[in-house]
Design a protein around this motif. Structure first.
Motif, PDB file in Angstrom:
ATOM      1  N   HIS A 330      -0.719 -83.004  89.655  1.00  0.00           N
ATOM      2  CA  HIS A 330      -0.066 -81.979  88.827  1.00  0.00           C
ATOM      3  C   HIS A 330      -1.121 -81.138  88.108  1.00  0.00           C
ATOM      4  O   HIS A 330      -1.038 -79.906  88.080  1.00  0.00           O
ATOM      5  CB  HIS A 330       0.856 -82.655  87.809  1.00  0.00           C
ATOM      6  N   ILE A 331      -2.117 -81.804  87.534  1.00  0.00           N
ATOM      7  CA  ILE A 331      -3.176 -81.090  86.811  1.00  0.00           C
ATOM      8  C   ILE A 331      -3.941 -80.177  87.757  1.00  0.00           C
ATOM      9  O   ILE A 331      -4.263 -79.028  87.422  1.00  0.00           O
ATOM     10  CB  ILE A 331      -4.112 -82.097  86.112  1.00  0.00           C
ATOM     11  N   ARG A 332      -4.230 -80.660  88.949  1.00  0.00           N
ATOM     12  CA  ARG A 332      -4.951 -79.832  89.921  1.00  0.00           C
ATOM     13  C   ARG A 332      -4.137 -78.613  90.323  1.00  0.00           C
ATOM     14  O   ARG A 332      -4.685 -77.525  90.525  1.00  0.00           O
ATOM     15  CB  ARG A 332      -5.282 -80.656  91.161  1.00  0.00           C
ATOM     16  N   LYS A 333      -2.827 -78.780  90.450  1.00  0.00           N
ATOM     17  CA  LYS A 333      -1.971 -77.678  90.894  1.00  0.00           C
ATOM     18  C   LYS A 333      -1.760 -76.637  89.809  1.00  0.00           C
ATOM     19  O   LYS A 333      -1.814 -75.427  90.081  1.00  0.00           O
ATOM     20  CB  LYS A 333      -0.626 -78.232  91.360  1.00  0.00           C
ATOM     21  N   TYR A 334      -1.523 -77.094  88.589  1.00  0.00           N
ATOM     22  CA  TYR A 334      -1.108 -76.171  87.536  1.00  0.00           C
ATOM     23  C   TYR A 334      -2.167 -75.923  86.458  1.00  0.00           C
ATOM     24  O   TYR A 334      -2.058 -74.961  85.703  1.00  0.00           O
ATOM     25  CB  TYR A 334       0.161 -76.699  86.847  1.00  0.00           C
ATOM     26  N   GLY A 335      -3.157 -76.773  86.358  1.00  0.00           N
ATOM     27  CA  GLY A 335      -4.097 -76.692  85.249  1.00  0.00           C
ATOM     28  C   GLY A 335      -5.095 -75.562  85.387  1.00  0.00           C
ATOM     29  O   GLY A 335      -5.195 -74.890  86.419  1.00  0.00           O
ATOM     30  N   SER A 336      -5.856 -75.358  84.321  1.00  0.00           N
ATOM     31  CA  SER A 336      -6.855 -74.280  84.280  1.00  0.00           C
ATOM     32  C   SER A 336      -8.273 -74.813  84.254  1.00  0.00           C
ATOM     33  O   SER A 336      -9.213 -74.051  84.036  1.00  0.00           O
ATOM     34  CB  SER A 336      -6.607 -73.401  83.045  1.00  0.00           C
ATOM     35  N   ALA A 337      -8.454 -76.130  84.442  1.00  0.00           N
ATOM     36  CA  ALA A 337      -9.785 -76.763  84.467  1.00  0.00           C
ATOM     37  C   ALA A 337     -10.505 -76.619  83.134  1.00  0.00           C
ATOM     38  O   ALA A 337     -11.732 -76.541  83.087  1.00  0.00           O
ATOM     39  CB  ALA A 337     -10.632 -76.206  85.611  1.00  0.00           C
ATOM     40  N   HIS A 338      -9.743 -76.597  82.050  1.00  0.00           N
ATOM     41  CA  HIS A 338     -10.319 -76.508  80.708  1.00  0.00           C
ATOM     42  C   HIS A 338     -10.533 -77.917  80.150  1.00  0.00           C
ATOM     43  O   HIS A 338     -11.637 -78.461  80.215  1.00  0.00           O
ATOM     44  CB  HIS A 338      -9.387 -75.686  79.815  1.00  0.00           C
ATOM     45  N   THR A 339      -9.471 -78.525  79.604  1.00  0.00           N
ATOM     46  CA  THR A 339      -9.550 -79.865  79.030  1.00  0.00           C
ATOM     47  C   THR A 339      -8.279 -80.631  79.361  1.00  0.00           C
ATOM     48  O   THR A 339      -7.176 -80.123  79.170  1.00  0.00           O
ATOM     49  CB  THR A 339      -9.706 -79.805  77.493  1.00  0.00           C
ATOM     50  N   ASP A 340      -8.462 -81.840  79.840  1.00  0.00           N
ATOM     51  CA  ASP A 340      -7.319 -82.691  80.146  1.00  0.00           C
ATOM     52  C   ASP A 340      -7.590 -84.092  79.628  1.00  0.00           C
ATOM     53  O   ASP A 340      -8.716 -84.602  79.745  1.00  0.00           O
ATOM     54  CB  ASP A 340      -7.055 -82.693  81.652  1.00  0.00           C
ATOM     55  N   ALA A 341      -6.547 -84.712  79.036  1.00  0.00           N
ATOM     56  CA  ALA A 341      -6.714 -85.982  78.338  1.00  0.00           C
ATOM     57  C   ALA A 341      -5.841 -87.067  78.940  1.00  0.00           C
ATOM     58  O   ALA A 341      -4.723 -86.800  79.396  1.00  0.00           O
ATOM     59  CB  ALA A 341      -6.377 -85.807  76.858  1.00  0.00           C
ATOM     60  N   ILE A 342      -6.349 -88.292  78.896  1.00  0.00           N
ATOM     61  CA  ILE A 342      -5.572 -89.467  79.259  1.00  0.00           C
ATOM     62  C   ILE A 342      -5.503 -90.385  78.047  1.00  0.00           C
ATOM     63  O   ILE A 342      -6.491 -90.553  77.323  1.00  0.00           O
ATOM     64  CB  ILE A 342      -6.183 -90.221  80.464  1.00  0.00           C
ATOM     65  N   VAL A 343      -4.325 -90.949  77.817  1.00  0.00           N
ATOM     66  CA  VAL A 343      -4.155 -91.983  76.789  1.00  0.00           C
ATOM     67  C   VAL A 343      -3.854 -93.280  77.525  1.00  0.00           C
ATOM     68  O   VAL A 343      -2.831 -93.390  78.218  1.00  0.00           O
ATOM     69  CB  VAL A 343      -3.019 -91.641  75.809  1.00  0.00           C
ATOM     70  N   THR A 344      -4.738 -94.262  77.412  1.00  0.00           N
ATOM     71  CA  THR A 344      -4.584 -95.514  78.143  1.00  0.00           C
ATOM     72  C   THR A 344      -5.452 -96.600  77.525  1.00  0.00           C
ATOM     73  O   THR A 344      -6.489 -96.306  76.921  1.00  0.00           O
ATOM     74  CB  THR A 344      -4.966 -95.346  79.625  1.00  0.00           C
ATOM     75  N   ARG A 345      -5.008 -97.865  77.691  1.00  0.00           N
ATOM     76  CA  ARG A 345      -5.846 -98.999  77.299  1.00  0.00           C
ATOM     77  C   ARG A 345      -6.585 -99.577  78.504  1.00  0.00           C
ATOM     78  O   ARG A 345      -7.365-100.524  78.359  1.00  0.00           O
ATOM     79  CB  ARG A 345      -4.978-100.086  76.658  1.00  0.00           C
ATOM     80  N   SER A 346      -6.340 -99.012  79.677  1.00  0.00           N
ATOM     81  CA  SER A 346      -6.925 -99.515  80.920  1.00  0.00           C
ATOM     82  C   SER A 346      -8.254 -98.831  81.189  1.00  0.00           C
ATOM     83  O   SER A 346      -8.312 -97.603  81.366  1.00  0.00           O
ATOM     84  CB  SER A 346      -5.974 -99.259  82.090  1.00  0.00           C
TER      85      SER A 346
END
Length: 429
Positions: A330-346
């Motif tokens: 989804h990020i690759r299709k719609y994103g702008s390659a600026h900043t993307d975040a993940i929230v995870t304990r893994s």
């Protein structure tokens, strides 16, 4: 090319030649003089800015954009402090990036050098006028500033104050120039000033950036729009995810590093989305959700274009995904390659997200709002580059330099047989 534009462009080119060889001390001193002058001129700056703000309101400009345009004494002090921080930063000019002694005895070094004259085309944020001038000056570059017509009165006063401050320093006052004119023709002149301008940096929305990239004959360092994502993983701490989401979207929604899209793993959608929708609603955020998100609360049905939007307002798109890989797709299709975040304990999920997401900045368990030159310790920033050439991410001082190769010999001559020395007496003493 108009006489008015040619005058400022030639002044900048001449100033760049004088500025390039200056050591750090006079540049830092000049920046501190500028900072003091901005604070001293606060009343005049605020008065000019009030004219811009009044016109913006009369033309129906949104309050979010007016927030970006507005200056008060506190913001001017913050701008001045950013200039002082730039003065405190190491000078990149002259830094040896790499070097060695070749087998033939030549000593080889690659040094950082100024780019020359940098043109900045930007929208209605007058703080950029000062940030750009300060960073260019510190890195040994002259600058031609073409801000939005909506901030013209503010920019005129800011540039004049900086030029007057430089008049009492070793830095040439011509190093900071405002491109004259309010029409698009003045922008075109800057974009076509090849030979007078060494590089252009556009800052603003997609239409501005695309226009500069497509129409300029001057080389462009492309900055990008901020369609930033927060992905809540199957193994996320949901309390932390709420906090990060709200900060990323609400803390300052009108800037490029604010979150514009929320992606939620299906495994935590039942537990997370009712809370997230309630928290966003409490902050006045309108959610544009897909059908799976709509099952958890009152949202505006999302169209595909919503997922490409840089809202710059209290709006956010939202979707449920079935895997980390689907979130990345989804990020690759719609994103702008600026900043993307993940929230995870893994740890494994975070490492995979970082490896797969090809953006200028990737955040793990942190807000997207940290993608910023000041937050990264660069002082001010010239912009956030989403391209892959030369500079990527927040652009500080090193990104405003090019390089020069210097090799030193002792009378070295290249011949068909190899290297010979012209004289045993040659060389530096």
């Amino acid at each position: 090319m108009s006489e008015d534009f040619l005058k400022v462009a030639l002044a900048a080119k001449e100033a760049a030649a004088e500025l390039a060889p200056l050591p750090r001390a006079p540049k830092d001193a000049a920046l501190r003089v500028i900072a003091d002058a901005l604070v001293a001129g606060s009343a005049e700056i605020v008065a000019a800015n009030a004219l811009d703000v009044e016109r913006a309101r009369e033309s129906g400009t949104s309050e979010y954009m007016i927030d970006r345009l507005s200056l008060d004494e506190a913001r001017i002090e913050a701008i001045a402090e950013a200039v002082r921080q730039v003065a405190d930063l190491p000078d990149p000019v002259g830094e040896v990036i790499r070097g060695n002694t070749l087998p033939n005895g030549l000593e080889l070094r690659q040094l950082r050098v100024p780019l020359g004259v940098i043109g900045i085309i930007y929208e209605g944020r007058p703080n950029v006028t000062v940030d750009a001038a300060a960073l260019c000056l510190k890195s040994g570059n002259a600058t031609l500033l073409r801000g939005s017509s909506s901030a013209y009165e503010s920019n005129k006063v800011l540039v004049r104050i900086m030029q007057e401050a430089l008049a009492d320093t070793e830095v040439p006052a011509g190093a900071v120039q405002l491109v004259p004119g309010l029409t698009r023709d003045s922008v075109k002149q800057l974009m076509r000033a090849r030979g007078l301008v060494d590089v252009l940096i556009p800052r603003g929305g997609a239409s501005l950036i695309n226009s500069v990239v497509e129409e300029s004959t001057v080389p462009v360092i492309e900055t990008g729009v901020g369609n930033c994502h927060v992905y809540v993983d199957a193994d996320a701490d949901l309390d932390l995810a709420i906090q990060i989401l709200i900060n990323a979207k609400v803390q300052r929604p009108s800037v490029c590093n604010s979150a514009e899209t929320l992606l939620v793993h299906a495994a935590v959608a039942d537990a997370f989305l009712p809370r997230a929708l309630a928290a966003l609603a409490a902050e006045g955020v309108t959610v544009h959700g897909d059908a799976r998100v709509a099952a958890y609360g009152d949202v505006v049905p999302a169209e595909e274009e919503d997922f490409r939007m840089e809202y710059l307002s209290l709006d956010i798109a939202a979707a449920v995904v079935d895997s980390l890989e689907e979130a990345v797709a989804h990020i690759r299709k719609y994103g702008s390659a600026h900043t993307d975040a993940i929230v995870t304990r893994s740890v494994s999920a975070s490492r995979r997200f970082v490896a797969l997401v090809d953006s200028a900045a990737v955040a793990v368990n942190a807000s997207t709002r940290f993608t910023d030159g000041a937050e990264f310790g660069f002082g001010a920033e010239i912009g956030i580059s989403t391209q892959k050439l030369h500079a990527r991410g927040p652009m500080g001082l090193p990104e405003l330099t090019s390089t020069k190769w210097v090799y030193t010999g002792e009378g070295h001559l290249r011949t068909s047989e190899g290297t010979v020395l012209a004289s045993a007496e040659a060389g530096l003493r």
